[in-house]
Design a protein around this motif. Structure first.
Motif, short mmCIF file in Angstrom:
data_model
loop_
_atom_site.label_atom_id
_atom_site.label_comp_id
_atom_site.label_asym_id
_atom_site.label_seq_id
_atom_site.Cartn_x
_atom_site.Cartn_y
_atom_site.Cartn_z
N ASP A 189 0.75 -1.06 -0.17
CA ASP A 189 0.11 0.28 -0.06
C ASP A 189 0.85 1.24 0.15
OD1 ASP A 189 -2.36 -1.37 0.16
OD2 ASP A 189 -2.00 -1.65 2.49
N ASP A 190 0.27 2.63 -0.65
CA ASP A 190 0.98 3.76 -0.73
C ASP A 190 0.48 4.53 0.17
OD1 ASP A 190 2.12 6.18 -1.48
OD2 ASP A 190 1.68 5.72 -3.79
N VAL A 191 0.90 4.66 1.49
CA VAL A 191 0.38 4.87 2.39
C VAL A 191 0.58 6.51 2.67
CG1 VAL A 191 -0.01 3.26 3.75
CG2 VAL A 191 1.90 4.20 4.36
N ALA A 192 1.54 7.22 2.26
CA ALA A 192 1.80 8.51 2.52
C ALA A 192 3.03 8.92 1.50
CB ALA A 192 2.33 8.86 3.90
N GLU A 193 3.35 10.41 1.78
CA GLU A 193 4.66 10.81 0.68
C GLU A 193 5.38 11.58 1.74
OE1 GLU A 193 3.20 12.96 -2.68
OE2 GLU A 193 4.09 14.55 -1.58
N VAL A 194 6.41 11.62 1.72
CA VAL A 194 7.66 12.21 2.63
C VAL A 194 7.65 13.58 2.27
CG1 VAL A 194 9.91 12.55 3.25
CG2 VAL A 194 9.44 10.33 2.65
#
Lengths: 182, 40
Positions: free
Chosen positions: A18-23
């Motif tokens: 899953d792609d949960v966030a972005e830095v």
């Protein structure tokens, strides 16, 4: 690698894909010479910030195209993080800081931090724009103080300014040797 | 001014606002490098 290569990367779980966030931001401790945590944005152009932090200890790997974590449990609520990490604010952004020696000589402006690849966020140097133009690298531990406006470094640092990353690698060991930190 | 001129002006203003919004959004999303407090 530099933090510019980390900021903006997606945070992906190993177990779920899953792609949960972005830095968003890199929280860096000058005392430890290491990246302590990453702040995060939600995914999607109009999405806002995520309240959680991603501590460096929970990062599985930082790759060229993504920051990998085991699962979403790796993200930590800000109030559960160490006090210095949870309290880090945008008023102490190192990027754009003037690098000044103790004698008051400007070595340039901080453009980025150089992070050792394959480690849990060890910082080895600063990338700076020189006053006369062009890029340079200065090794850590160089700073005597960091304020969010200026970075004060020992006079000795002037001798260890390098023009490329290869030169920085050698300068770090030599610099630490001269400071008696090896 | 004619209706056409007002329309062009409005479109230009909207485009400028949109470009500024996108630029600001991109800048804010990228964040920075924040130093923690405490003696180095």
């Amino acid at each position: 690698m530099t933090t510019a290569q980390i900021r903006g990367l997606p945070v992906v779980t190993v177990l779920g894909g899953d792609d949960v966030a972005e830095v968003r931001d890199v929280i860096y401790s000058p005392a430890h010479g290491a990246v302590m945590a990453l702040t995060l944005n939600r995914r999607g152009f109009l999405a806002g910030r995520r309240k959680e932090l991603l501590p460096s200890s929970s990062v599985h790997a930082i790759g060229q195209h993504a920051v990998m974590v085991m699962d979403e449990q790796a993200l930590m609520p800000r109030d559960e993080a160490r006090a210095d990490v949870a309290g880090a604010g945008g008023d102490r952004d190192v990027l754009g800081n003037d690098v000044l020696t103790e004698r008051g000589v400007s070595l340039g402006v901080v453009r980025d931090l150089v992070v050792l690849a394959g480690t849990s966020g060890a910082v080895v140097g600063y990338q700076v724009s020189k006053p006369g133009g062009g890029e340079a690298f200065i090794p850590l531990p160089a700073q005597l103080s960091v304020s969010g406006k200026a970075l004060v470094v020992p006079d000795l640092t002037e001798e260890f300014v390098r023009d490329d990353l290869v030169g920085l690698g050698a300068a770090v060991d030599e610099f630490r040797g001269r400071l008696g930190l090896r | 001014m004619s209706a056409m001129a007002w329309l062009i002006l409005a479109v230009v203003a909207i485009v400028i606002l949109l470009v500024l919004f996108v630029a600001l959004r991109r800048r804010r999303r990228r964040g920075g490098v924040i130093a923690t407090r405490g003696k180095p």
